[in-house]
Scaffold this active site. Structure first.
Site, PDB file in Angstrom:
ATOM      1  CB  ALA A 115      -1.058   0.409   1.608  1.00 16.99           C
ATOM      2  CG  MET A 116       2.283   5.741  -1.795  1.00 20.50           C
ATOM      3  SD  MET A 116       3.348   5.007  -1.868  1.00 20.50           S
ATOM      4  CE  MET A 116       3.658   6.825  -1.138  1.00 20.50           C
ATOM      5  CD  GLU A 117       4.074   6.306   2.937  1.00 19.73           C
ATOM      6  OE1 GLU A 117       4.186   4.542   2.248  1.00 19.73           O
ATOM      7  OE2 GLU A 117       4.971   6.886   2.553  1.00 19.73           O
ATOM      8  CD  GLU A 146       1.170   2.344   4.029  1.00 20.74           C
ATOM      9  OE1 GLU A 146       1.149   2.991   3.373  1.00 20.74           O
ATOM     10  OE2 GLU A 146       1.620   0.874   3.859  1.00 20.74           O
TER      11      GLU A 146
HETATM   12  N1  PHE Z   1       6.527   3.148   0.873  1.00 20.71           N
HETATM   13  C1  PHE Z   1       5.249   2.219   0.857  1.00 20.71           C
HETATM   14  C2  PHE Z   1       4.823   1.570   3.002  1.00 20.71           C
HETATM   15  O1  PHE Z   1       4.075   2.305   3.492  1.00 20.71           O
HETATM   16  C3  PHE Z   1       5.953   1.062   0.447  1.00 20.71           C
HETATM   17  C4  PHE Z   1       5.447   1.545  -1.017  1.00 20.71           C
HETATM   18  C5  PHE Z   1       7.248   1.505  -1.856  1.00 20.71           C
HETATM   19  C6  PHE Z   1       4.496   1.222  -1.826  1.00 20.71           C
HETATM   20  C7  PHE Z   1       7.087   1.457  -2.876  1.00 20.71           C
HETATM   21  C8  PHE Z   1       4.653   1.874  -3.357  1.00 20.71           C
HETATM   22  C9  PHE Z   1       5.829   1.823  -4.423  1.00 20.71           C
HETATM   23  O2  PHE Z   1       5.905   1.215   2.632  1.00 20.71           O
HETATM   24 ZN    ZN Z   2       5.689   2.738   4.661  1.00 20.70          ZN
END
Ligand code: PHE
Ligand code: ZN
Length: 834
Positions: free
Chosen positions: A215-217, A251
């Site tokens: 997932a993505m924050e 997230e």
């Molecule tokens: N930043 C996201 C996480 O919560 C992971 C992620 C990285 C998603 C790159 C998509 C692309 O860990």
């Molecule tokens: Zn993360």
């Protein structure tokens, strides 16, 4: 002025409303350079065309199941337009999204909704969103599509009302309840534990079915792999529910640790990821069971990170160099990064940790920070010197502690001699000593801890010694009887410990240690000892297993223990765990045989007790996903698995009956997993039945693929090959790839590591076929080669040959080239970013 940009068509570019011509800028390797940017402020307008449908890399703006969405971390924004695509460039974004009303009735972007409406004279509409918080472009997001919505509200600690929305494919709204509940609990927890309140008027989650990661924050608009949103009793296991809860929380927690305070550059990735994993682990510990969460997290750490740290892909929590940042979303950056934060909390204590976090939020809110900034807050808030502690970010490799305990009956003292080493890792042949918080107890014969008083009369604060030298000694006084040493309690440090203790000591700790983690650890250590003995004795049967069986029986009989804990104790070390502990010249078939034999003997010896417990843990109440109910199911299914471990009629019949009669996915899947291990007619029947029941449900069909890929039999490779042609399989969907190919390469130790090398070749072929489309996922699949050097010579040679073939292939992506070159130990330090 250089801007990053790739994979789109530039339609026009204007500076302060004046169109620029070819002589005003230069296009070159993934970017645009303005040749004469004005000295003062200016406005740049850039119009680009992107093709979301053709975007199979799932980075930038892409289309998944008819929904348009974006993924910009780490460097995806540059696939949308020209921009300084680096996390320390923070900007306020206003986003206007416009689309055909029928194709995309829902239009979303970061921040708060400003206005929307119809575009006169067309069938189009628009929405304008404004995010008042400056952010780096990796947190940008927009979504457009036909989506169902589940809505709720949350009242923050200061009394503001926040709108909550989860968007999913229409028809799946009834599977969002648990995610929504987890979100509200996470929001409350962050207020209570860290004083952190949500800051926009609305918080949105969109679930999509094609997603490279979990997932993505993105600020105010999280985008999720739907695997971590959708859950219903009939389709999701207890582990799936726990995964939804953890990822939703993770997230959400990024809103403060990642978004409000972001990273100066990608070398600091663990600043947001390690810290946020620590926060989600603590959340789960508070919501469920602290002991069980710790055991589960350590199992994952050892299975993934310890293996990475011991092989050619080892790197520090803060890498000093990278060729492709996408390859550094690793167990080391995430899980070991979380362990480093946990050690910090042990070193400065709970209140000191909160003081440090408060200072971090005050000092760095709205900024792009570094690991040094973070650590300085804990040093400053507590008057602590953490300079040596910084080595945890710089030195790769799992530290090893050798501990010798010596009891002196006459002097009534107990002396600990502690020596530490950190193994050499790629690019780091020589290591400096680390600061290690060593949590310990001296357990008396009655099972109670003896006071830890040093020779100078000082008590050991919180039961934690701080180790900092290559070798040092500690003497405890007033010890009248020979104590049993309980070391690294709660797994406070991510290290390996060896100690001069025997099987009797472990048996004692398994029954009496007040630290539940070390009770579990004692059982694991007993089992590991037996298994390694069996493997290295080449097929011989483990001797002296009575101690382990007694220890397990005592745990089964202890009604004070929570069922989830007992289930963890019954779970023997995995094949990968055993291989890791053997460390070199590993023969996966020998490991498999030893483990299967031990399971069979445990199942036999404890048969009556396991059957009784299996019955006692079964109830007819409707499914509920809470931790206590999940724990009972976990224990029931751990019993089932051991009862069937001899592959005989009784156990198999029990499993087949549970499979057919289950009213929830946890029990059904557990029974199927047990059946899958034995080549009996019940297995084929259950696999077919499962497919027929769930054919329309991609997330469930992923389980079906993964289960078959993990069958530990020589026919599996052919089965997996055939499944790649199954109509439900898709090379375009990362979840399906991970389910079939990922499970085969990562979970099936004997068949991926076939002695003829055919498993390696299959993985290489698949990854190469994928590489041109989705390099991130291709590279990730190939990281299954991370422990090839620890294999016995025959397999090692085959694995190396396969890796060399991949490395020599034409037009490899940067992602895949980086992984295979590092796996081969060929990486050079001069062409990366450092
Ligand atoms: N930043 C996201 C996480 O919560 C992971 C992620 C990285 C998603 C790159 C998509 C692309 O860990
Ligand atoms: Zn993360």
């Amino acid at each position: 002025m250089r801007l990053d940009g790739e994979n789109f068509e530039l339609a026009s570019i204007a500076l302060d409303r004046t169109p620029l011509g070819k002589k005003d800028y230069k296009l070159s390797d993934g970017g645009l350079t303005l040749l004469k940017p004005p000295a003062g402020p200016f406005t740049l307008e850039i119009v680009t065309f992107v093709d979301p449908e053709a975007n199979k890399a799932l980075s930038g703006l892409y289309r998944t199941n008819n929904v348009y969405c974006t993924q910009c971390e780490a460097e995806g924004f540059r696939r949308i337009t020209y921009f300084p695509d680096r996390p320390d460039v923070m900007a306020v974004f206003t986003t206007r999204v416009e689309a055909d009303k029928d194709e995309a009735p829902v239009l979303l972007a970061n921040g708060n909704f400003v206005r929307g409406g119809d575009v006169a004279g067309t069938n189009r509409h628009f929405a304008v969103w404004h995010d008042p918080f400056p952010k780096p472009c990796y947190l940008f997001a927009l979504v457009g599509g036909k989506l169902g919505c589940v809505a709720d509200t949350f009242t923050t600690m200061s009394g503001r009302t926040v709108e909550l929305r989860i968007y999913v494919e229409p028809g799946k709204e009834d599977r969002c309840g648990y995610a929504l509940d987890a979100l509200k609990r996470a929001m409350r927890w962050d207020e209570e534990k860290f004083g952190r309140e949500y800051d926009l008027d609305i918080f949105m989650i969109v679930a999509v079915s094609d997603f490279n990661m979990g997932a993505m924050e993105n600020k105010g608009l999280n985008i999720f792999n739907d695997k971590y949103v959708l859950a219903s009793p009939a389709t999701a296991t207890d582990n799936d529910y726990a995964g939804v809860e953890a990822v939703i929380a993770h997230e959400y927690f990024h809103n403060w640790t990642g978004n409000r305070i972001t990273c100066r550059d990608w070398f600091q990735l663990s600043l947001k990821e390690g810290l946020t994993v620590f926060r989600d682990q603590e959340f789960t510990a508070d919501e469920r069971s602290r002991a069980v969460e710790r055991i589960a997290d350590v199992r994952t750490l050892r299975a993934n990170q310890f293996v990475e740290d011991a092989g050619p892909l080892a790197h520090p929590v803060r890498p000093a160099l990278y060729h492709e940042i996408n390859n550094f979303y690793t167990p080391t950056v995430y899980e070991k990064g979380a362990e480093v934060v946990r050690m910090l909390s042990v070193l400065v204590g709970r209140d000191g940790f909160r003081r440090g976090m408060d200072l971090y939020f005050t000092r760095h809110d709205g900024h792009a920070a570094t690991v040094e900034d973070f650590i300085a807050c804990f040093a400053d808030a507590n008057g602590a010197d953490l300079s040596q502690f910084m080595r945890w970010y710089a030195q790769a490799g799992t530290p090893e502690l050798t501990v010798t305990g010596t009891f002196d009956r006459k002097a009534k003292t107990f002396r600990l001699d502690v020596a530490q080493t950190v193994p050499a890792t790629p690019g780091q042949p020589v290591k400096e000593p680390m600061t290690i918080p060593l949590a310990l107890g001296l357990v008396g014969a009655d099972g109670r801890d003896l006071p830890l008083v040093r020779a100078n009369g000082a008590r050991v604060a919180r039961g934690v010694l701080t180790i900092s030298k290559p070798a040092e000694s500690f003497t405890f006084t007033g010890i009248a009887e020979r104590p049993t040493l309980s070391l690294n309690r709660g797994f406070a440090a991510p290290i390996k410990v060896s100690v001069n203790a025997g099987a009797d000591d472990l048996k004692f700790l398994a029954a009496h240690d007040c630290d539940p983690f070390n009770r579990w650890q004692a059982v694991q250590s007993l089992a590991t000892g037996l298994l390694i003995e069996a493997v290295t004795a080449r097929g011989g049967k483990p001797q002296a297993e009575a101690g382990l069986i007694d220890a397990l029986a005592a745990i089964l009989a202890d009604d004070a223990l929570e069922p989830a804990f007992v289930a963890q104790a019954l779970g023997l070390p995995s094949e990968a765990d055993i291989a890791r502990d053997i460390g070199r010249e590993v023969d996966p078939d020998a490991v498999f045989r030893a483990r299967r034999a031990l399971r069979e003997r445990i199942g036999g010896a404890l048969n009556d007790r396991l059957s009784a417990l299996h019955r006692r843990m079964s109830d007819n109440a409707p499914y509920r996903p809470d931790a206590a109910s999940a724990g009972r199911r976990a224990l029931k299914n751990a019993c089932l698995d051991l009862l069937a471990a001899d592959g005989g009629d009784a156990g198999i019949t029990l499993a087949a009956r549970q499979f057919a009669g289950a009213d929830n996915m946890t029990d059904r899947m557990a029974a199927l997993t047990t059946l899958s291990l034995y080549d009996r007619p019940e297995r084929a029947a259950a696999i077919d039945d499962f497919y027929r029941r769930f054919a329309g449900d991609p997330l469930v069909i992923d389980k079906w693929f993964a289960l078959q890929a993990a069958i530990p039999e020589p026919a599996t490779l052919e089965r997996v090959r055939q499944l790649t042609a199954h109509p439900a399989f898709s090379f375009a969907n990362p979840n399906r790839l991970r389910a079939l190919i990922g499970a085969f390469a990562q979970l099936n130790q004997t068949q991926f590591n076939r002695p003829d090398g055919a498993g390696y070749d299959f993985l290489a072929e698949t990854a190469l076929a994928l590489d041109g489309k989705n390099p991130q996922v291709a590279a990730r699949l190939l990281s299954a080669f991370k422990s090839w050097r620890a294999l016995e010579p025959g397999r090692r040679a085959r694995a190396e040959a396969t890796l060399r073939r991949v490395a020599a292939a034409q037009s490899l992506s940067r992602d895949t080239a980086d992984i295979v070159r590092r796996a081969l130990g060929e990486q050079t330090a001069d062409d990366g970013r450092s």
